[in-house]
Design an enzyme around this catalytic site. Structure first.
Site, PDB file in Angstrom:
ATOM      1  CB  SER A  22      -0.907  -0.019   1.227  1.00 27.95           C
ATOM      2  OG  SER A  22      -0.149  -0.188   2.397  1.00 27.95           O
ATOM      3  CD  GLU A  24       0.417   7.481   5.499  1.00 25.69           C
ATOM      4  OE1 GLU A  24       0.223   6.396   6.093  1.00 25.69           O
ATOM      5  OE2 GLU A  24       0.902   8.477   6.068  1.00 25.69           O
ATOM      6  CB  THR A  55      -2.280  11.811   5.889  1.00 18.68           C
ATOM      7  OG1 THR A  55      -1.997  12.927   5.046  1.00 18.68           O
ATOM      8  CG2 THR A  55      -1.248  10.729   5.671  1.00 18.68           C
ATOM      9  CB  ALA A  58      -1.877  18.286  12.895  1.00 19.74           C
ATOM     10  N   GLY A 115      -5.184  11.212  16.203  1.00 21.49           N
ATOM     11  CA  GLY A 115      -4.677  12.366  15.459  1.00 21.49           C
ATOM     12  C   GLY A 115      -3.599  13.112  16.215  1.00 21.49           C
ATOM     13  CG  ASP A 116       0.211  13.953  14.538  1.00 24.54           C
ATOM     14  OD1 ASP A 116       0.590  13.165  15.421  1.00 24.54           O
ATOM     15  OD2 ASP A 116       0.573  13.874  13.347  1.00 24.54           O
ATOM     16  CG  HIS A 159       1.865   7.474  21.028  1.00 27.04           C
ATOM     17  ND1 HIS A 159       1.591   8.474  21.927  1.00 27.04           N
ATOM     18  CD2 HIS A 159       1.561   7.962  19.801  1.00 27.04           C
ATOM     19  CE1 HIS A 159       1.113   9.528  21.270  1.00 27.04           C
ATOM     20  NE2 HIS A 159       1.086   9.233  19.983  1.00 27.04           N
ATOM     21  CD  GLN A 186       5.572   6.893  13.357  1.00 28.34           C
ATOM     22  OE1 GLN A 186       5.551   6.956  12.124  1.00 28.34           O
ATOM     23  NE2 GLN A 186       5.036   7.805  14.128  1.00 28.34           N
ATOM     24  CD  GLN A 222      13.870  12.013   3.585  1.00 24.76           C
ATOM     25  OE1 GLN A 222      14.604  11.064   3.338  1.00 24.76           O
ATOM     26  NE2 GLN A 222      12.740  12.216   2.956  1.00 24.76           N
ATOM     27  CG  PHE A 226      12.204  10.358   9.302  1.00 26.41           C
ATOM     28  CD1 PHE A 226      11.317  11.254   8.732  1.00 26.41           C
ATOM     29  CD2 PHE A 226      12.900   9.494   8.464  1.00 26.41           C
ATOM     30  CE1 PHE A 226      11.135  11.297   7.357  1.00 26.41           C
ATOM     31  CE2 PHE A 226      12.717   9.528   7.090  1.00 26.41           C
ATOM     32  CZ  PHE A 226      11.842  10.434   6.531  1.00 26.41           C
ATOM     33  CG  HIS A 275       1.185   1.750   4.974  1.00 31.10           C
ATOM     34  ND1 HIS A 275       0.087   1.871   4.155  1.00 31.10           N
ATOM     35  CD2 HIS A 275       1.347   2.959   5.561  1.00 31.10           C
ATOM     36  CE1 HIS A 275      -0.404   3.099   4.242  1.00 31.10           C
ATOM     37  NE2 HIS A 275       0.345   3.784   5.087  1.00 31.10           N
TER      38      HIS A 275
END
Ligand code: FAD
Length: 297
Positions: A22, A24, A55, A58, A115-116, A159, A186, A222, A226, A275
């Site tokens: 998939s 995103e 997506t 936020a 959600g963020d 998380h 994640q 990056q 991240f 994903h």
């Protein structure tokens, strides 16, 4: 309204047990972003992913853009489309209306999230008319519709707000017990971490398939971004390979090679699919996909 076409849901697709791929995407905010997304879709859609996901910014900041993109992809392609829906940014009734509207348009896959927090309110807490956690969103969607597939987020490195790894897993199980069919993680750079997470999830009673989220690194800066944003750790080998490299083409090559080897290992050891977080770019994901195909996946 014309009768919407309904495609296979993720639940049905995962039951077939061949790897699920998939992509995103996020809704672009301007014409240049729209062009990048279009190019990515032209490149990636012939790969025939099991689904693509969109997506939601936020605190619902892209609510109309997300909805428009989800619906236009659903009308344009044969593969499934998964709408990300978030508690944050919507009242309970507003979110229920959104899900009913998506359903009427033939959308059968949802990624149910808390959600963020809004960028200007990192300590956000839900209002009295809002769902507080992703499990509440899952339950709301499941109470509305039995013919949809629901995914939820999982965090191999826990998380950032969780009190402990154990409590985070307990809440993951709560999301699955509320009606979720699968988990998308994640971003993962370390396969040992993914499999350890899967093992712990199984031990704590989570039976749903867990799709690893993969992001091929394409720029040297990056990695720090991240790590800072998502509170994840990138393995030293990858970090050392791209650190200080000026040549963007070389960094991309390294990122692609790393991700291809990582995905092949994940699939070989039983991951149910991959994903890809595309960032609306196609080149790296396309190259990783081609490498996987060449290896027989
Ligand atoms: C694949 C993927 C896609 C994503 N897409 C988006 C997107 O489109 N838009 C967006 O805004 N964000 C997105 N996110 C980010 C996500 O919204 C954030 O990480 C958010 O902070 C948590 O969302 P959640 O659904 O995991 O929340 P939850 O599962 O509700 O968990 C949030 C925190 O609360 C804790 N918790 C859960 N339930 C309870 C409870 N009952 N009591 C106390 N604590 C609890 C958990 O341990 C965790 O620390 C995505 C994340 C992933 C992995």
């Amino acid at each position: 309204m014309a009768t919407p076409s309904v495609v296979e849901t993720m639940r049905e697709r995962l039951y077939r047990r061949d790897p699920v791929f998939s992509f995103e995407f996020f809704p672009p905010r301007d014409a240049k972003g729209g062009e990048a997304l279009n190019n990515a879709l032209v490149e990636l859609s012939p790969l025939n992913p099991a689904f693509v996901s969109v997506t939601c910014g936020a605190a619902g900041s892209t609510r109309d853009l997300t909805r428009d993109l989800v619906c236009s992809l659903q009308d344009r392609y044969r593969f499934g489309v998964m709408a990300h829906i978030t508690a944050n940014g919507y009242s309970r009734s507003g979110l229920a209306d959104l899900v009913k509207d998506y359903h009427a348009r033939g959308i059968r896959n949802f990624l149910a999230l808390r959600g963020d927090p809004p960028r200007d309110d990192p300590g956000w807490t839900p209002g009295p008319d809002q769902a507080g956690h992703a499990a509440d969103v899952v339950k709301m969607v499941r109470d509305l519709f039995s013919d949809v597939s629901i995914g939820v987020a999982g965090y191999p490195e826990t998380h950032p707000e969780a009190a402990s790894a154990e409590s985070d897993l307990r809440f993951l199980r709560e999301k699955v017990e509320a009606g979720a069919d699968f988990v998308v993680t994640q971003m993962v750079f370390d396969n040992a971490g993914y499999f350890a997470f899967e093992h712990r999830a199984r031990k704590s009673g989570v039976r749903a398939p867990i799709l690893p989220g993969i992001m091929p690194v394409t720029r040297s800066g990056q990695i720090e971004r991240f790590e800072g944003m998502c509170k994840i750790e990138v393995p030293k080998t990858l970090r050392a390979a791209v650190r200080g490299r000026e040549d963007p083409g070389r960094v991309r090559e390294i990122g692609i090679a790393y991700a291809a080897a990582q995905c092949a290992d994940l699939l070989r050891r039983g991951a149910p699919g991959i994903h890809f977080f595309t960032l609306n770019q196609s080149r790296a994901c396309h190259a990783v996909f081609a490498a996987l195909q060449a290896m027989g996946w």
